[in-house]
Design a protein around this motif. Sequence first.
Motif, PDB file in Angstrom:
ATOM      1  N   TRP A 250       0.850  -1.196   0.000  1.00  0.00           N
ATOM      2  CA  TRP A 250       0.000   0.000   0.000  1.00  0.00           C
ATOM      3  C   TRP A 250       0.888   1.248   0.000  1.00  0.00           C
ATOM      4  O   TRP A 250       1.064   1.892   1.029  1.00  0.00           O
ATOM      5  CB  TRP A 250      -0.922   0.019   1.217  1.00  0.00           C
ATOM      6  CG  TRP A 250      -2.166  -0.813   1.089  1.00  0.00           C
ATOM      7  CD1 TRP A 250      -2.603  -1.491  -0.002  1.00  0.00           C
ATOM      8  CD2 TRP A 250      -3.141  -1.021   2.125  1.00  0.00           C
ATOM      9  NE1 TRP A 250      -3.784  -2.134   0.271  1.00  0.00           N
ATOM     10  CE2 TRP A 250      -4.148  -1.866   1.563  1.00  0.00           C
ATOM     11  CE3 TRP A 250      -3.260  -0.608   3.441  1.00  0.00           C
ATOM     12  CZ2 TRP A 250      -5.250  -2.277   2.304  1.00  0.00           C
ATOM     13  CZ3 TRP A 250      -4.364  -1.018   4.174  1.00  0.00           C
ATOM     14  CH2 TRP A 250      -5.350  -1.838   3.618  1.00  0.00           C
ATOM     15  N   SER A 346     -14.143  -4.886   9.187  1.00  0.00           N
ATOM     16  CA  SER A 346     -13.425  -5.606   8.141  1.00  0.00           C
ATOM     17  C   SER A 346     -12.478  -4.649   7.428  1.00  0.00           C
ATOM     18  O   SER A 346     -12.775  -3.455   7.272  1.00  0.00           O
ATOM     19  CB  SER A 346     -14.417  -6.196   7.141  1.00  0.00           C
ATOM     20  OG  SER A 346     -13.768  -6.569   5.940  1.00  0.00           O
ATOM     21  N   ASN A 348     -12.025  -4.514   4.431  1.00  0.00           N
ATOM     22  CA  ASN A 348     -12.727  -4.050   3.229  1.00  0.00           C
ATOM     23  C   ASN A 348     -13.684  -2.898   3.513  1.00  0.00           C
ATOM     24  O   ASN A 348     -14.134  -2.223   2.588  1.00  0.00           O
ATOM     25  CB  ASN A 348     -13.499  -5.205   2.585  1.00  0.00           C
ATOM     26  CG  ASN A 348     -12.585  -6.296   2.063  1.00  0.00           C
ATOM     27  OD1 ASN A 348     -11.512  -6.017   1.551  1.00  0.00           O
ATOM     28  ND2 ASN A 348     -13.005  -7.548   2.203  1.00  0.00           N
ATOM     29  N   ASP A 349     -14.000  -2.671   4.785  1.00  0.00           N
ATOM     30  CA  ASP A 349     -14.905  -1.579   5.152  1.00  0.00           C
ATOM     31  C   ASP A 349     -14.164  -0.305   5.538  1.00  0.00           C
ATOM     32  O   ASP A 349     -14.794   0.712   5.844  1.00  0.00           O
ATOM     33  CB  ASP A 349     -15.802  -2.014   6.321  1.00  0.00           C
ATOM     34  CG  ASP A 349     -16.791  -3.100   5.928  1.00  0.00           C
ATOM     35  OD1 ASP A 349     -17.185  -3.121   4.742  1.00  0.00           O
ATOM     36  OD2 ASP A 349     -17.142  -3.934   6.786  1.00  0.00           O
TER      37      ASP A 349
END
Length: 368
Positions: A250, A346, A348-349
């Motif tokens: 990232w 999560s 992803n959240d």
Amino acid sequence: MTVVSCPIGDPVRLVCRHSDVTAVFSDPRFSRRLHYPGAPRFTSARDVSSDPESILNMDPPQHTRIRRFLQQALSARNVRSWRGHIQRTADRLLDSMASGGRSADLVEAFAEPLPNLVMCALAGAQEEDCARWQEWSNMTVSLTRYTPAEVREGLAEFESHVTDLVRSNAATGRGELISSLREAVIEGDSLDEHRIVRSVRGLIFAAYETTSSAIAHGAALLLAHPEQLAALRAHPELIGPAVEEVLRYWPPFAHGVPRRATQDIHLPAGCIPAGEAVIGPIAAANRDERVFTDPDTFDIGRRPNPHLSFGQGAHYCVGAALARSELEVALTLLVTRFPDLALRCSVNDLRWHEGFLVRRLESLPVSW
């Protein structure tokens, strides 16, 4: 190779392979001086990628001269001497976080203030200046969050503030980083006040924007990959490779900045005609399957790891050693002091900030 549009519509050629991006970063025939009519820009306001006085946007010999002073101020020896201060500052922030209960936003409580507080001390500033530094730094990388008028006004205030710090240092000697720049003499040459101010302003911005983002990224990735977190706890010597993998996976400055071909330049992807601009996204190069095995897998034991998150060539990040030191300290303390640290949502959240050049998390809710 394809042609894409910058956020305000300016066309630029796009290369994504690791070999192409490395060549664009390393070949001196690619210029960062994009101050000509029609040059591709990310925003109509002046930002870090278009400021003609930023070292990021200079070519040799001007770039080489200023970089030599920055390298001396941010030498490995100086960074080693600052590590104790980094650790004390990180411990203090984590003490405060722990005293507030069993949950927190790790971005607000730790990732954002740590690099700012470290730079405050190195620049001889007051800790209460951190909030203003954060706002001014945000303006430096704003695409849509602020109006052009707000950016101009804010960056003028930022420069005035840093000028005061530099002049105060001349009178009191407070601020090791500024002293290093102000007192440095290389082959009979020294920096004038204006250039010291611009250098310090750039380092304040870089310390906050990229390092704070990377600290939050590292914490999120380790918590989202419990087997990797367990490996780091079992083998603390993996902290160095873990930091490199966080930066690869990232990268804070994910897309890179445009460069202009000063002559026809042939890359593996094709020819960049003289006068045209090209951009090489770091995030794409860092996931090139020709270079990285299983590039979409987060692996803190990855070796070798030739990511491009600090750039390459003449513009390789001059503050890389300081950033690595802060990341190593921050992530080591997190995983050792909070054995039950966990994400409260999560991965992803998680939400990402919009409207900035730097990729960073809005928040990182954790509990322990």
